[in-house]
Design an enzyme around this catalytic site. Structure first.
Site, short mmCIF file in Angstrom:
data_model
loop_
_atom_site.label_atom_id
_atom_site.label_comp_id
_atom_site.label_asym_id
_atom_site.label_seq_id
_atom_site.Cartn_x
_atom_site.Cartn_y
_atom_site.Cartn_z
N THR A 14 0.83 -1.21 0.00
CA THR A 14 0.00 0.00 0.00
C THR A 14 0.86 1.25 0.00
O THR A 14 0.46 2.28 -0.54
CB THR A 14 -0.93 -0.02 1.24
OG1 THR A 14 -1.83 -1.10 1.09
CG2 THR A 14 -1.71 1.26 1.38
N SER A 61 1.40 -7.47 -0.89
CA SER A 61 2.03 -8.52 -0.07
C SER A 61 1.09 -9.66 0.30
O SER A 61 1.52 -10.68 0.82
CB SER A 61 2.70 -7.93 1.18
OG SER A 61 1.77 -7.72 2.20
N ASP A 95 0.24 -6.67 4.91
CA ASP A 95 -0.50 -7.92 5.14
C ASP A 95 0.36 -9.09 5.58
O ASP A 95 -0.04 -9.87 6.46
CB ASP A 95 -1.29 -8.29 3.88
CG ASP A 95 -2.50 -7.38 3.68
OD1 ASP A 95 -2.84 -6.63 4.61
OD2 ASP A 95 -3.09 -7.42 2.59
N1 ASP Z 1 -2.67 -5.48 0.71
C1 ASP Z 1 -1.62 -4.54 1.07
C2 ASP Z 1 -0.32 -5.29 1.10
O1 ASP Z 1 -0.06 -5.98 2.05
C3 ASP Z 1 -1.93 -3.92 2.38
C4 ASP Z 1 -0.93 -2.92 2.85
O2 ASP Z 1 0.18 -2.81 2.38
O3 ASP Z 1 -1.30 -2.20 3.82
O4 ASP Z 1 0.45 -5.22 0.20
#
Ligand code: ASP
Length: 325
Positions: A14, A61, A95
């Site tokens: 993110t 991730s 994540d």
């Molecule tokens: N889905 C994202 C990831 O883990 C969530 C984040 O980075 O906050 O890449």
């Protein structure tokens, strides 16, 4: 040559996310902005030494894979071996950050700092948290005496063994549970509360340090996580066993307690050669072993970290060696 260069490895998340509007903090696509661009958002960052960047991968991730872990560990070892590199910062999604942290601590056991950082809001947000987290992570990587794998988020430094994502939305999304954080970053200064992470040597006496070995692993052991809950039975364990699972981590209730039907299936699987480790689904505390336990406990590791640990044990020892009970 100056010996305080920092290397930033970009992996996505993110922190590198983009949304259509600045007010959208959840409808974004992760892993869009390059690590060079993330760094450019922080003016004057290079003061005190060079900051080098490398875009290792660009993923959300949630999609983390063994292949990326191997690549990451290899680059971490490569840069840490250079005398002019003081530390490494890794931009990572939140994540699976805790799993990557545990993996890197176990296989690299760095004597220099390896700092994972992240963001809960995309780079396009009205008030992104990524730039401050990145700035804080660099401050930690530059801190004299810093070592081991840590995570930096919302001004808090967490150790690889303890860090867990505990909130799905808020900026301060991580906790170190009972252990508490290693320290804080305040206006660029590190305030230490306890020691930097120690080597996982005690847990994995023969930690895989030779990344060439990891890179040559064709079939990673299959280790799955099952959970105890009201109405649980042995069906999932039996299905996984039928699929040839090598190891099972069970996220037990409370002090690792298990529904009798689930426990019976796990004991049967264990007797058939499947390695079984008991963790707790509680966020804090750990499974306290007691005389007569028939399933080993995770020695304080959360279910997801116990899974990484078991995968490494299976790689090191093979399936025949029992977990230390
Ligand atoms: N889905 C994202 C990831 O883990 C969530 C984040 O980075 O906050 O890449």
């Amino acid at each position: 040559m100056a010996c305080h260069n920092i290397v930033i490895l970009g992996t996505g998340g993110t922190i590198a996310g983009r949304a259509a509007t600045a007010s959208d903090n959840i409808g974004y696509t992760a892993a869009q902005v390059g690590v060079e661009q993330l760094l450019a958002a922080i003016p004057g960052i290079a003061g005190g030494g060079l900051v080098l960047t490398e875009q290792l991968t660009q993923i959300d991730s949630k999609d983390m894979s063994f292949a990326v872990w191997v690549q990451l560990a290899a680059r971490v070892n490569h840069f840490l071996a250079q005398p002019d590199v003081q530390g490494i910062v890794i931009t990572h999604g939140t994540d699976t950050l805790e799993e990557s942290a545990y993996f890197l601590q176990a296989v690299c056991e760095p004597a220099k700092p390896v700092v994972l950082t992240c963001a809960m809001r995309p780079a396009t947000s009205l008030a992104p948290d990524g730039p401050q987290n990145l700035l804080d992570a660099i401050a930690v990587a530059r801190h004299p005496g810093a070592k081991g794998v840590v995570a930096v988020c919302a001004g808090t430094i967490h150790g690889a063994l303890d860090v867990q994502k505990v909130h799905a939305y808020q900026l301060d999304a991580f906790s170190s549970g009972d252990a508490g954080p290693i320290g804080y970053v305040e206006e660029g200064a590190v305030r230490l509360l306890r020691n930097w992470p120690v080597a996982i040597e005690g847990r994995l006496p023969l930690a895989i340090k030779n990344i060439a070995n990891l890179a040559s692993v064709a079939d990673w052991p299959r280790v799955e996580i099952v959970m105890n809950y009201a109405g649980a039975d042995g069906a999932v364990v039996e299905a996984l066993q039928a699929r040839g699972v090598h190891g099972l981590v069970v996220a037990g209730t409370g002090n690792g307690t298990l529904h009798y039907a689930l426990e019976a299936a796990l004991l049967k699987a264990q007797a058939a050669g499947v390695r079984v480790v008991r963790a707790t689904r509680c966020l804090n505390g750990r499974v306290l072993p007691k005389p007569g336990d028939t399933l080993s406990d995770s020695e304080g590791l959360s279910p997801v970290k116990a899974r990484v640990d078991l995968i490494l044990r299976l790689l090191i020892y093979g399936t025949a060696v029992p977990h230390a009970v």
